[in-house]
Design a protein around this motif. Structure first.
Motif, short mmCIF file in Angstrom:
data_model
loop_
_atom_site.label_atom_id
_atom_site.label_comp_id
_atom_site.label_asym_id
_atom_site.label_seq_id
_atom_site.Cartn_x
_atom_site.Cartn_y
_atom_site.Cartn_z
N SER A 198 2.00 15.41 -0.03
CA SER A 198 2.74 14.29 0.56
C SER A 198 4.14 14.15 -0.04
O SER A 198 4.39 14.46 -1.20
CB SER A 198 1.98 12.98 0.33
OG SER A 198 0.74 12.99 0.99
N ILE A 199 5.05 13.62 0.79
CA ILE A 199 6.40 13.27 0.34
C ILE A 199 6.37 11.93 -0.38
O ILE A 199 7.11 11.71 -1.33
CB ILE A 199 7.36 13.24 1.53
CG1 ILE A 199 7.40 14.61 2.23
CG2 ILE A 199 8.77 12.83 1.11
CD1 ILE A 199 8.14 14.61 3.55
N TRP A 200 5.51 11.04 0.09
CA TRP A 200 5.28 9.78 -0.60
C TRP A 200 3.89 9.27 -0.27
O TRP A 200 3.32 9.62 0.75
CB TRP A 200 6.34 8.73 -0.27
CG TRP A 200 6.18 8.02 1.05
CD1 TRP A 200 5.53 6.83 1.27
CD2 TRP A 200 6.69 8.41 2.33
NE1 TRP A 200 5.59 6.48 2.59
CE2 TRP A 200 6.31 7.42 3.27
CE3 TRP A 200 7.45 9.50 2.78
CZ2 TRP A 200 6.65 7.49 4.62
CZ3 TRP A 200 7.78 9.58 4.12
CH2 TRP A 200 7.38 8.58 5.02
N GLU A 201 3.37 8.44 -1.15
CA GLU A 201 2.09 7.75 -0.98
C GLU A 201 2.26 6.34 -1.53
O GLU A 201 3.35 5.93 -1.88
CB GLU A 201 0.96 8.49 -1.72
CG GLU A 201 0.55 9.82 -1.12
CD GLU A 201 -0.31 9.67 0.13
OE1 GLU A 201 -0.79 8.55 0.38
OE2 GLU A 201 -0.50 10.67 0.84
N GLY A 202 1.15 5.63 -1.62
CA GLY A 202 1.14 4.36 -2.33
C GLY A 202 0.10 4.45 -3.43
O GLY A 202 0.21 3.85 -4.49
N PHE A 203 -0.91 5.28 -3.14
CA PHE A 203 -1.98 5.50 -4.11
C PHE A 203 -2.45 6.95 -4.01
O PHE A 203 -2.13 7.76 -4.84
CB PHE A 203 -3.13 4.51 -3.85
CG PHE A 203 -4.27 4.64 -4.80
CD1 PHE A 203 -4.11 4.35 -6.14
CD2 PHE A 203 -5.53 5.05 -4.36
CE1 PHE A 203 -5.16 4.49 -7.04
CE2 PHE A 203 -6.59 5.18 -5.25
CZ PHE A 203 -6.40 4.89 -6.59
N ARG A 229 0.79 -1.23 0.00
CA ARG A 229 0.00 0.00 0.00
C ARG A 229 0.82 1.27 0.00
O ARG A 229 0.25 2.36 -0.13
CB ARG A 229 -0.91 0.01 1.23
CG ARG A 229 -1.85 -1.17 1.33
CD ARG A 229 -2.89 -1.07 0.27
NE ARG A 229 -3.72 -2.25 0.16
CZ ARG A 229 -5.02 -2.20 -0.07
NH1 ARG A 229 -5.62 -1.04 -0.18
NH2 ARG A 229 -5.71 -3.31 -0.23
N SER A 230 2.13 1.19 0.18
CA SER A 230 2.93 2.41 0.26
C SER A 230 4.35 2.11 -0.19
O SER A 230 4.80 0.97 -0.10
CB SER A 230 2.92 2.95 1.70
OG SER A 230 3.53 4.22 1.76
N PRO A 282 6.17 9.75 -5.20
CA PRO A 282 5.95 8.31 -5.39
C PRO A 282 5.00 7.83 -4.30
O PRO A 282 5.18 8.21 -3.14
CB PRO A 282 7.35 7.72 -5.22
CG PRO A 282 8.07 8.70 -4.31
CD PRO A 282 7.49 10.03 -4.62
N ASP A 283 4.02 7.03 -4.58
CA ASP A 283 3.56 6.59 -5.89
C ASP A 283 2.05 6.80 -5.92
O ASP A 283 1.41 6.70 -4.89
CB ASP A 283 3.85 5.09 -6.09
CG ASP A 283 5.34 4.78 -6.06
OD1 ASP A 283 6.00 5.13 -7.04
OD2 ASP A 283 5.83 4.23 -5.04
N GLY A 284 1.47 7.07 -7.07
CA GLY A 284 0.04 7.15 -7.18
C GLY A 284 -0.50 8.44 -7.77
O GLY A 284 -1.33 8.40 -8.70
N PRO A 285 -0.14 9.62 -7.25
CA PRO A 285 -0.77 10.85 -7.74
C PRO A 285 -0.68 11.06 -9.25
O PRO A 285 -1.67 11.45 -9.88
CB PRO A 285 -0.04 11.95 -6.96
CG PRO A 285 0.30 11.30 -5.66
CD PRO A 285 0.66 9.88 -6.03
#
Length: 367
Positions: free
Chosen positions: A274-279, A110-111, A299-302
């Motif tokens: 965000s600095i990072w996501e998963g989605f 998920r991330s 990274p990652d998703g947007p």
């Protein structure tokens, strides 16, 4: 099919919400679905559909969770078990091995694993990423919630990219009219200037400090207000920053809201920093409300959700000046609401459930 969805708890969070939505969609399709939760009940939790079974293992440690989950799996004999996040993925793999049952296992990421490991709050959580290359291949299927995340997982866990399926989160549910609408903030009820909205846990990963600094630049050029929904450990630091920049009268942080869609429907722009996501579930919610969007290209998703900028402006992580310019541009030239809503349907609960159901049926039928 008899399906078990295993996670730590149903406390209010993005992964927990997606588990509840997936469980609801699967039970509506006639499957027997049980949420298997490692922890005891908590005061603030999501309330699943009453047709969904709930089993609480009541464990406080991972080793005990593995043992109790193994016993539970031996007694109920699920056709398939689905999990999310590295720690529960690894616990489920260990439990199925101990139980010696034919239950098929689907694990999901998920991330971004590299950034999650780098910022891991405990050595135990960090250790889960070290174990991924050795234990993830034991699962019957591996799912990532975005293509960028699948690429990152394949590299960090030394997995063949072909073994990782991409199934987007069930993030858009077009039933807003069936829900009680929470009270909106006064700034949205009687708007005398545009309002920028942000939402998420107040933690370093979400980088609301950059948003606040960028908003200060916006305010220097035009009247506007900012509402940040959420709670978390960064609240004192963010409040101190508001005081330092003299923004208390134009920035509100009213706390957590379980349903932000009414806020999105009235906001002029939604911002994700965000600095990072998963989605990036909240981006899909913003699309579903027809809201204009500015997001970091993290990274990652947007970038996938926003089709590389077609449905929202992408800016570099931590770029206050770039974020300010993008916010002003979105306020002056909003995205088309109908096109935004149409894009949200690409990430619907129904479409995600279709993909999971197809995968689950294939695995169970192949036994």
């Amino acid at each position: 099919m008899r399906i078990g969805l295993f996670f730590w708890s149903l406390e209010l969070g993005g992964v927990e919400h997606m588990m509840v939505e997936l469980a609801r969609a699967l039970v509506e399709r006639g499957h027997s679905v049980t949420l298997i939760l490692a922890r005891a009940a908590r005061p603030d939790e999501y309330l699943p559909d009453p047709r969904i079974g709930i089993v609480r293992l009541g464990c406080a440690t991972t080793p005990r969770t593995i043992l109790k989950l193994a016993v539970h799996l031996s007694s109920l004999r699920y056709d398939l078990l689905y999990t999310a996040m590295p720690t529960t993925n690894i616990a489920a793999i260990a439990a199925i091995s101990l139980a010696r049952v034919p239950t098929k296992l689907v694990i999901s990421e998920r991330s971004n694993p590299v950034l999650e490991a780098r910022h891991a709050p405990t050595w135990r959580y960090r250790a889960a990423f070290t174990l991924q290359p050795f234990v993830y291949p034991l699962a019957d299927a591996i799912v990532a919630v975005s293509a960028g995340l699948a690429d990152a997982l394949a590299k960090s866990a030394r997995l063949s990219r072909d073994t990782i399926r991409v199934i987007y989160n069930p993030a858009f549910c077009d039933d807003a009219g069936n829900k009680d609408r929470p009270a909106l903030h006064p700034w949205l009820l009687d708007k005398d200037r545009p309002v920028i909205l942000a939402a998420g846990r107040l933690m370093a990963q979400k980088d609301f400090a950059t948003l606040i600094r960028a908003f200060a630049l916006v305010r220097a050029q035009r009247p506007a207000r900012l509402i940040i929904l959420g709670e978390g450990p960064e609240r004192p630091r963010l409040e101190a920053l508001l005081d330092e920049l003299g923004l208390e009268s134009d920035v509100a942080m009213p706390g957590y809201r379980s349903d932000i869609r009414p806020f999105l429907a009235e906001a002029d722009v939604f911002a994700l920093t965000s600095i990072w996501e998963g989605f990036g579930n909240v981006l899909v919610e913003a699309l579903g409300a027809g809201c204009s969007i500015v997001s970091t290209d993290c990274p990652d998703g947007p970038a996938e959700i926003l089709a590389d900028g077609r449905y929202g402006t992408l800016v570099a992580v931590g770029d206050e000046a770039g974020l300010c310019s993008a916010l002003i541009r979105a306020l002056d030239r909003p995205f088309d609401p109908q096109e935004q809503r149409q894009r949200a349907r690409h990430f619907s609960v129904a479409r995600s459930a279709d993909a999971y159901e197809t995968l689950f049926q294939h695995l169970v039928g192949a036994r």
